[in-house]
Design an enzyme around this catalytic site. Structure first.
Site, PDB file in Angstrom:
ATOM      1  N   GLY A  97      -5.632  70.553  45.447  1.00  0.00           N
ATOM      2  CA  GLY A  97      -4.220  70.785  45.764  1.00  0.00           C
ATOM      3  C   GLY A  97      -3.525  69.522  46.219  1.00  0.00           C
ATOM      4  N   GLY A  99      -2.710  67.313  48.511  1.00  0.00           N
ATOM      5  CA  GLY A  99      -3.164  67.033  49.875  1.00  0.00           C
ATOM      6  C   GLY A  99      -2.267  66.059  50.601  1.00  0.00           C
ATOM      7  N   ARG A 100      -1.455  65.348  49.841  1.00  0.00           N
ATOM      8  CA  ARG A 100      -0.549  64.379  50.490  1.00  0.00           C
ATOM      9  C   ARG A 100       0.748  64.252  49.716  1.00  0.00           C
ATOM     10  NH1 ARG A 100      -3.064  58.463  49.150  1.00  0.00           N
ATOM     11  NH2 ARG A 100      -4.113  58.973  47.204  1.00  0.00           N
ATOM     12  N   ASP A 127      -5.786  62.507  55.626  1.00  0.00           N
ATOM     13  CA  ASP A 127      -4.709  62.366  56.609  1.00  0.00           C
ATOM     14  C   ASP A 127      -3.336  62.620  55.999  1.00  0.00           C
ATOM     15  OD1 ASP A 127      -4.409  60.136  55.017  1.00  0.00           O
ATOM     16  OD2 ASP A 127      -4.985  58.694  56.575  1.00  0.00           O
ATOM     17  N   ARG A 178       7.776  60.075  43.405  1.00  0.00           N
ATOM     18  CA  ARG A 178       7.268  60.141  42.030  1.00  0.00           C
ATOM     19  C   ARG A 178       8.102  61.144  41.244  1.00  0.00           C
ATOM     20  NH1 ARG A 178       0.881  60.958  41.267  1.00  0.00           N
ATOM     21  NH2 ARG A 178       1.211  62.853  42.475  1.00  0.00           N
ATOM     22  N   ARG A 185      -1.125  69.782  36.349  1.00  0.00           N
ATOM     23  CA  ARG A 185      -2.379  69.141  35.932  1.00  0.00           C
ATOM     24  C   ARG A 185      -3.290  70.159  35.238  1.00  0.00           C
ATOM     25  NH1 ARG A 185      -2.872  65.154  40.318  1.00  0.00           N
ATOM     26  NH2 ARG A 185      -0.761  65.054  41.172  1.00  0.00           N
ATOM     27  N   ASP A 259      -8.255  66.987  37.717  1.00  0.00           N
ATOM     28  CA  ASP A 259      -7.050  67.140  38.542  1.00  0.00           C
ATOM     29  C   ASP A 259      -6.124  65.941  38.389  1.00  0.00           C
ATOM     30  OD1 ASP A 259      -9.386  66.033  39.989  1.00  0.00           O
ATOM     31  OD2 ASP A 259      -7.931  65.628  41.557  1.00  0.00           O
ATOM     32  N   ASN A 260      -6.560  64.920  37.664  1.00  0.00           N
ATOM     33  CA  ASN A 260      -5.682  63.771  37.409  1.00  0.00           C
ATOM     34  C   ASN A 260      -5.203  63.741  35.962  1.00  0.00           C
ATOM     35  OD1 ASN A 260      -5.958  62.950  40.043  1.00  0.00           O
ATOM     36  ND2 ASN A 260      -7.570  61.468  39.611  1.00  0.00           N
ATOM     37  N   ASP A 269      -1.538  59.762  38.425  1.00  0.00           N
ATOM     38  CA  ASP A 269      -2.396  59.411  39.563  1.00  0.00           C
ATOM     39  C   ASP A 269      -3.061  58.050  39.393  1.00  0.00           C
ATOM     40  OD1 ASP A 269      -1.677  61.533  41.035  1.00  0.00           O
ATOM     41  OD2 ASP A 269      -3.664  62.446  41.185  1.00  0.00           O
TER      42      ASP A 269
HETATM   43  P1  AMP Z   1      -7.213  61.594  44.070  1.00  0.00           P
HETATM   44  O1  AMP Z   1      -8.618  61.080  44.092  1.00  0.00           O
HETATM   45  O2  AMP Z   1      -6.205  60.649  44.645  1.00  0.00           O
HETATM   46  O3  AMP Z   1      -6.798  62.121  42.745  1.00  0.00           O
HETATM   47  O4  AMP Z   1      -7.180  62.853  45.080  1.00  0.00           O
HETATM   48  C1  AMP Z   1      -8.011  63.980  44.947  1.00  0.00           C
HETATM   49  C2  AMP Z   1      -7.571  65.042  45.905  1.00  0.00           C
HETATM   50  O5  AMP Z   1      -7.622  64.569  47.237  1.00  0.00           O
HETATM   51  C3  AMP Z   1      -6.149  65.554  45.705  1.00  0.00           C
HETATM   52  O6  AMP Z   1      -6.131  66.911  46.016  1.00  0.00           O
HETATM   53  C4  AMP Z   1      -5.358  64.753  46.707  1.00  0.00           C
HETATM   54  O7  AMP Z   1      -4.193  65.419  47.115  1.00  0.00           O
HETATM   55  C5  AMP Z   1      -6.341  64.657  47.844  1.00  0.00           C
HETATM   56  N1  AMP Z   1      -6.135  63.464  48.672  1.00  0.00           N
HETATM   57  C6  AMP Z   1      -6.317  62.174  48.313  1.00  0.00           C
HETATM   58  N2  AMP Z   1      -6.037  61.357  49.339  1.00  0.00           N
HETATM   59  C7  AMP Z   1      -5.662  62.142  50.372  1.00  0.00           C
HETATM   60  C8  AMP Z   1      -5.250  61.901  51.714  1.00  0.00           C
HETATM   61  N3  AMP Z   1      -5.161  60.666  52.210  1.00  0.00           N
HETATM   62  N4  AMP Z   1      -4.952  62.964  52.474  1.00  0.00           N
HETATM   63  C9  AMP Z   1      -5.036  64.216  52.000  1.00  0.00           C
HETATM   64  N5  AMP Z   1      -5.416  64.508  50.758  1.00  0.00           N
HETATM   65  C10 AMP Z   1      -5.727  63.495  49.944  1.00  0.00           C
HETATM   66 MG    MG Z   2      -5.303  62.959  42.080  1.00  0.00          MG
END
Ligand code: AMP
Ligand code: MG
Length: 500
Positions: A97, A99-100, A127, A178, A185, A259-260, A269
Site C-alpha cells: 500500500g 506507505g508514504r 517512517d 508526482r 499498479r 507493486d512498482n 517508482d
Molecule cells: P518501494 O520499495 O519504494 O517500491 O516500496 C515498497 C513499499 O514500501 C511500498 O508500499 C511503499 O509505500 C513502502 N515504503 C517505502 N518506503 C517507505 C517509508 N519510508 N515509509 C513507509 N513506507 C514505505
Molecule cells: Mg514502490
C-alpha cells in the site's frame, strides 16, 4: 494616500474530478499529510504545472508551498492512501500500500500524489518519509525519461525540509508531487484477488478499462469477461513497448517488483535505477539485489514474470486459463519487434517495410548481436558509443568512434560489414535522425550525485542546469560537453539500494 494596488494572492482551486478516490472505502484510507517543518522549494516543472492548470507565478505562493509540502490541504482535496499488495523479488509480500504517498485527487485527467508526506496505515515499519537525495533522483529521472520519449510518471515539484530522516545515515526530508493519468499498479489487482474481494477486483478492472483502455470494450461482447483478457493483453503490449525503450536506452529500473509496475505501462517508482555507463548486460544497479534478479538484461523476462502475476490477479475475472495465456502470448514478439525497431533507429536504419534496397529483413539482426558482443567485451560506454556513431554518420568522423575501443579491429570489421549490407544508409536525413534517437545527455548516476550534494548544501542552480539539459537530451548545448562525457572513476563506487 493609497499606495499601488497589491497583486491578488496566487491561489489554486483545482477543479477536482471524480477518480480513483471515489471507488470506495475498500480501496484505501483517508489520511492527512504529516506537517513538514520549514519547507523550501527545490525544483519544479513548468510543463507539468501547465498540464495541471496551475496559475502563473505559482511557485511564489506560500499557500502552494504549504500544500505541496503537506502542511495545508488544497481546497476540496481529500487525501487518500491506497491499498495494494505485490511480489517483491519474486516472493509474495502480502499487503503493501501507499506507505508514504497520498493521492490528493485528479485534475485535468491527471492524478496528483504527494510522496514522502508521512505515515499511513500502510507504512508498516517505515517512517512515511522520503529523503532529499532519492527525491531529487525521482524528480530528475521522471523528466529525463519523458524528454527521451519514454512513458513515465511525471513530477510537478519537489520541496525540501531540514527535518532529519534516518536512513543508512541521517538525511533531510523531502516531498515530491508526482503526477500521472493513473498510479494504479499490478499490485492493486493482486491485492483484491488474494483477498478474494472479487466485487472490488471487478470494480477496479472496469474503472481502468473505462478510463484508460476503452478499446477493450470493443469486442463482440463488451460486458462479458473477454474484456478482462483484452485488458491483460493491452497492458502486456504497453509493457513490452516500455521495456523495449528501456533496453535501447540502457535504462535499468532496479526494483521491478509487481507493486512498482504501472497498469498504464509507465516507468514508475524510481529508486536505485541507473542509465548504463559501460555496456554490461548483466549490470545490477540495485545494491540490495544480491541475486541479480533485476539485472539489466533480465528486465524483459522479469516484466513478463510480473505480467503473469497480473494475470493471476485478473484470473477470477478472466476465468479462462487459455484466454489469459493467449493474452500474454504476444509479449515476447511485441518486445522483440519493438526492440528491433528501437535498435534499427539507433543504427540509422529505416523503419520502412518492405525493406529498402540492399537491406534484407534479417541483416540488422545479424549485425546487432556481434555489435553488442563487441561493446560488452570492452564495456564500451553505451550512450557515448551511439552518439559517436551518429556523429560519424553525420560528419564522417569514424576515428572518434574507433577510439572507444582498445582493440579496434573488431569494430573495424563490423563497420565494413555494416556498410556492405547497408550501402546507402548514411545519406540524406539518416544521420540527423540518429542524432535525434541517440541522446547526448543522460542522467548518469554521478551527475545526479553531484547535484544532490550541491542541493544538500543549499545550492539549487546546478540541479536546474542539469534539469534543463535533460529536458532536451538530443540537442548539442554548446559549452555543456562536460555533462556528456565519460563518468569519472568514482562513479563506479556509487552504490544505491532500495532504502530511500
Ligand atoms: P518501494 O520499495 O519504494 O517500491 O516500496 C515498497 C513499499 O514500501 C511500498 O508500499 C511503499 O509505500 C513502502 N515504503 C517505502 N518506503 C517507505 C517509508 N519510508 N515509509 C513507509 N513506507 C514505505
Ligand atoms: Mg514502490
Amino acid at each position: 494616500m493609497a499606495g499601488p494596488a497589491l497583486p491578488p494572492p496566487i491561489t489554486w482551486q483545482p477543479a477536482w474530478q471524480p477518480g480513483f478516490a471515489d471507488l470506495g472505502p475498500a480501496f484505501g484510507r483517508a489520511v492527512l499529510p504529516t506537517p513538514l517543518p520549514a519547507p523550501y522549494w527545490v525544483g519544479h516543472s513548468a510543463e507539468v504545472a501547465a498540464l495541471l492548470g496551475l496559475p502563473e507565478g505559482w511557485q511564489q505562493a506560500p499557500e502552494l508551498l504549504a500544500a505541496f509540502s503537506g502542511n495545508a490541504l488544497l481546497p476540496g482535496s481529500q487525501p487518500l492512501a491506497s491499498v495494494y499488495s505485490g511480489h517483491q523479488f519474486g516472493v509474495w509480500a502480502g499487503q503493501l500500500g501507499d506507505g508514504r504517498a497520498l493521492l490528493l485527487g485528479q485534475v485535468n485527467g491527471l492524478e496528483v500524489q504527494l510522496k514522502g508526506s508521512g505515515r499511513t496505515p500502510y507504512s508498516r515499519m517505515g517512517d512515511g518519509r522520503a529523503v532529499l537525495r532519492s527525491s531529487i533522483r525521482e524528480f530528475l529521472a521522471s523528466q529525463a525519461l519523458h524528454a527521451l520519449g519514454v512513458p513515465t510518471t511525471r513530477a510537478l515539484c519537489l520541496v525540501g525540509s531540514p527535518a532529519p530522516v534516518q536512513r543508512e545515515t541521517v538525511e533531510s526530508a523531502a516531498v515530491l508531487t508526482r503526477v500521472a493519468p493513473s498510479l494504479i499498479r499490478f499490485g492493486h489487482f493482486e491485492h483484491f484477488a488474494a483477498r478474494r474481494q472479487y466485487a472490488e477486483l471487478r470494480q477496479l478492472a472496469d474503472f481502468v478499462i473505462e478510463r484508460h483502455y476503452p478499446a477493450c470494450l470493443q469486442g463482440p461482447d463488451p460486458t462479458g469477461r473477454a474484456r478482462y483478457a483484452a485488458l491483460l493483453q493491452a497492458v502486456s503490449e504497453r509493457t513490452a513497448q516500455l521495456l523495449a525503450q528501456w533496453q535501447a536506452l540502457g535504462f535499468c529500473h532496479g526494483v521491478l517488483n509487481t507493486d512498482n509496475m504501472s497498469i498504464l505501462g509507465l516507468t514508475l517508482d524510481y529508486g536505485p535505477y541507473q542509465f548504463l555507463d559501460g555496456y554490461d548486460p548483466g549490470h545490477i544497479c540495485n545494491h540490495s539485489d544480491h541475486q541479480g534478479r533485476y539485472a539489466f538484461e533480465r528486465q524483459p523476462a522479469i516484466a513478463l514474470w510480473n505480467l503473469h502475476a497480473l494475470a493471476q490477479g485478473l484470473m477470477p475475472l478472466i476465468d479462462d486459463a487459455l484466454a489469459a495465456e493467449r493474452a500474454l502470448a504476444g509479449f515476447e514478439d511485441s518486445f522483440h519487434a519493438a526492440y528491433r525497431q528501437q535498435m534499427r533507429a539507433k543504427l540509422g536504419l529505416p523503419q520502412a517495410h518492405p525493406p529498402s534496397q540492399g537491406d534484407s529483413q534479417d541483416n540488422d539482426l545479424q549485425l546487432l548481436q556481434p555489435l553488442l558482443a563487441l561493446l560488452a567485451g570492452e564495456q564500451v560506454d553505451w550512450a557515448i558509443f551511439w552518439r559517436r556513431l551518429s556523429q560519424a554518420a553525420a560528419q564522417g568522423d569514424w576515428e572518434r568512434l574507433r577510439a572507444l575501443f582498445l582493440q579496434p579491429a573488431g569494430i573495424d570489421a563490423w563497420l565494413l560489414q555494416f556498410k556492405e549490407l547497408f550501402p546507402n544508409v548514411y545519406q540524406g536525413e539518416t544521420a540527423d535522425l540518429m542524432l535525434k534517437t541517440n541522446p547526448k545527455y543522460l542522467l548518469r548516476n554521478y551527475l545526479a550525485e553531484q547535484v544532490i550534494a550541491q542541493a544538500q548544501d543549499g545550492q539549487f542552480d546546478p540541479l536546474q542546469t542539469l534539469q534543463q539539459l535533460l529536458a532536451r537530451p538530443f540537442d548539442e548545448h554548446p559549452g555543456f560537453d562536460a555533462y556528456a562525457g565519460f563518468p569519472p572513476d568514482w562513479a563506479a563506487d556509487i552504490s544505491i539500494s532500495c532504502s530511500s
